[in-house]
Scaffold this active site. Sequence first.
Site, short mmCIF file in Angstrom:
data_model
loop_
_atom_site.label_atom_id
_atom_site.label_comp_id
_atom_site.label_asym_id
_atom_site.label_seq_id
_atom_site.Cartn_x
_atom_site.Cartn_y
_atom_site.Cartn_z
CG HIS A 101 36.48 44.85 46.65
ND1 HIS A 101 36.20 43.83 47.54
CD2 HIS A 101 35.62 44.69 45.62
CE1 HIS A 101 35.23 43.09 47.07
NE2 HIS A 101 34.84 43.59 45.91
CG HIS A 103 34.20 46.89 41.72
ND1 HIS A 103 34.64 45.84 40.93
CD2 HIS A 103 33.63 46.31 42.81
CE1 HIS A 103 34.34 44.70 41.51
NE2 HIS A 103 33.73 44.94 42.66
P1 AMP Z 1 32.95 41.68 44.35
O1 AMP Z 1 32.07 40.76 43.56
O2 AMP Z 1 32.46 43.10 44.43
O3 AMP Z 1 33.27 41.09 45.71
O4 AMP Z 1 34.28 41.82 43.52
C1 AMP Z 1 35.36 40.96 43.66
C2 AMP Z 1 36.19 41.17 42.43
O5 AMP Z 1 37.46 40.63 42.66
C3 AMP Z 1 35.63 40.48 41.18
O6 AMP Z 1 35.29 41.46 40.20
C4 AMP Z 1 36.78 39.57 40.73
O7 AMP Z 1 36.96 39.57 39.33
C5 AMP Z 1 37.97 40.18 41.44
N1 AMP Z 1 39.04 39.24 41.71
C6 AMP Z 1 38.93 38.03 42.31
N2 AMP Z 1 40.16 37.46 42.39
C7 AMP Z 1 41.03 38.33 41.86
C8 AMP Z 1 42.43 38.31 41.65
N3 AMP Z 1 43.21 37.27 42.01
N4 AMP Z 1 43.01 39.37 41.04
C9 AMP Z 1 42.27 40.42 40.66
N5 AMP Z 1 40.94 40.50 40.84
C10 AMP Z 1 40.33 39.47 41.42
#
Ligand code: AMP
Length: 142
Positions: A101, A103
């Site tokens: 993903h 950001h």
């Molecule tokens: P990372 O730490 O770069 O892997 O980012 C994962 C992101 O996914 C985090 O910022 C979480 O807040 C986000 N996240 C986890 N679960 C969900 C969800 N159900 N809906 C939206 N965002 C999510």
Amino acid sequence: MAHEDCIFCKIITGEIPSAKVYEDDYVYAFLDISQVTKGHTLVIPKTHVKNIYETPSEVAGELFARVPSIANAIKAAYKPIGMNLLNNNEAPADQSVFHIHIHLIPRYGEGDGFSSNWTVHTEDYTPGDLQTIAAEINSEIK
Ligand code: AMP
Ligand code: ZN
């Protein structure tokens, strides 16, 4: 191909709810549930790939091709004064969801919730060192 234990694959299918920003045949964009700043959006490919290391160029191409229009939409909606893109790969680099993903973090000024702190070590590397490192990386490009 969806990955059965992946929360982002479940978000794509609607099994887990999300605040959807955009969707097409290749990508899905939605608000990060933990908003760093207003409009903090995640853009993911519909193909399940773990992180940048495992991403085929075609999937990367489809993913990144859509990032500028989503960034511009956030800019148009909320008038941020800047935008950071962030992609974490592997747990030591803060990856917590193992479906790649990007950001998109709109910036609103000092104290807005995001900061990228790093310490530079320019003095540790001579111009010759930089040439050597560049060549070593280059020799591994497949
Ligand atoms: P990372 O730490 O770069 O892997 O980012 C994962 C992101 O996914 C985090 O910022 C979480 O807040 C986000 N996240 C986890 N679960 C969900 C969800 N159900 N809906 C939206 N965002 C999510
Ligand atoms: Zn997935």
